[in-house]
Scaffold this motif. Structure first.
Motif, PDB file in Angstrom:
ATOM      1  N   ALA A  16      43.569  41.803  41.378  1.00  0.00           N
ATOM      2  CA  ALA A  16      44.115  40.924  42.411  1.00  0.00           C
ATOM      3  C   ALA A  16      43.124  39.812  42.732  1.00  0.00           C
ATOM      4  CB  ALA A  16      44.446  41.729  43.663  1.00  0.00           C
ATOM      5  N   LEU A 132      47.208  42.374  47.235  1.00  0.00           N
ATOM      6  CA  LEU A 132      47.782  41.112  46.760  1.00  0.00           C
ATOM      7  C   LEU A 132      48.589  40.514  47.915  1.00  0.00           C
ATOM      8  CD1 LEU A 132      49.060  42.125  43.192  1.00  0.00           C
ATOM      9  CD2 LEU A 132      47.134  40.623  43.733  1.00  0.00           C
ATOM     10  N   SER A 135      52.191  37.688  47.967  1.00  0.00           N
ATOM     11  CA  SER A 135      52.698  37.692  46.594  1.00  0.00           C
ATOM     12  C   SER A 135      54.118  37.147  46.583  1.00  0.00           C
ATOM     13  CB  SER A 135      52.693  39.115  46.037  1.00  0.00           C
ATOM     14  OG  SER A 135      51.375  39.606  45.941  1.00  0.00           O
ATOM     15  N   LEU A 156      53.735  42.164  37.917  1.00  0.00           N
ATOM     16  CA  LEU A 156      52.694  43.063  38.415  1.00  0.00           C
ATOM     17  C   LEU A 156      52.059  43.845  37.270  1.00  0.00           C
ATOM     18  CD1 LEU A 156      54.439  44.317  41.663  1.00  0.00           C
ATOM     19  CD2 LEU A 156      52.452  42.804  41.507  1.00  0.00           C
TER      20      LEU A 156
END
Length: 167
Positions: A16, A132, A135, A156
């Motif tokens: 991330a 994250l 997102s 992902l």
């Protein structure tokens, strides 16, 4: 597995951070041209949204939360993922991963792009902390259910550096 631990830190958290470093400058380059004036906002028209946007937003939020909840059974996740049956093997693999068991999502915003599609802003959480934040993903209306898009799941998976069938 995709989310194995290295050096006491989740690989997902490290990825991330790397993604933020790579994507941050790229996204910053998508500004307003540098004149200090924001472009005019475009409001969605009635044809860009479902008939009942409030109900659709509630369903998207509920389904995304359930999809990313480690306690949700694989069969239910298959139902909540676009073309989920084709991704059953991937979802089953995540079900047995200890790091995936600490992962969840919090929907922060939904913007409809058509009556059957929506952009979703969410935080991917690991152990309750945003791994994250902010997102971007998409949701699609399929078989009268708002589902997490395969595109979102595959994005992902790609962040982890893994290659899986169906992505």
């Amino acid at each position: 597995m995709v989310l194995e631990r290295h050096g006491g830190r989740s690989r997902l958290v490290a990825l991330a951070a790397a993604a933020a470093l790579v994507l941050g400058p790229a996204l910053a380059g998508c500004g307003d041209g540098g004149d200090g004036e924001a472009p005019p906002a475009t409001l969605p028209t009635a044809t860009d949204r479902p008939r009942d946007p409030e109900a659709a937003e509630a369903e998207i939020t509920k389904n995304w939360t359930a999809f990313f909840d480690p306690k949700t059974p694989t069969d239910e996740k298959v139902r909540l993922l676009e073309n989920g049956e084709r991704m059953r093997t991937v979802l089953a693999a995540f079900a047995g991963d200890k790091n995936a068991a600490m992962t969840s999502a919090k929907v922060k915003g939904i913007e409809f792009t058509s009556p059957n599609d929506a952009d979703v802003t969410y935080d991917l959480l690991v152990g309750g902390s945003a791994a994250l934040p902010d997102s971007k993903g998409t949701s699609v209306l399929q078989e009268d259910t708002w589902k997490v898009s395969v595109k979102t799941l595959c994005g992902l998976v790609q962040l982890s550096g893994a290659s899986v069938p169906g992505c």
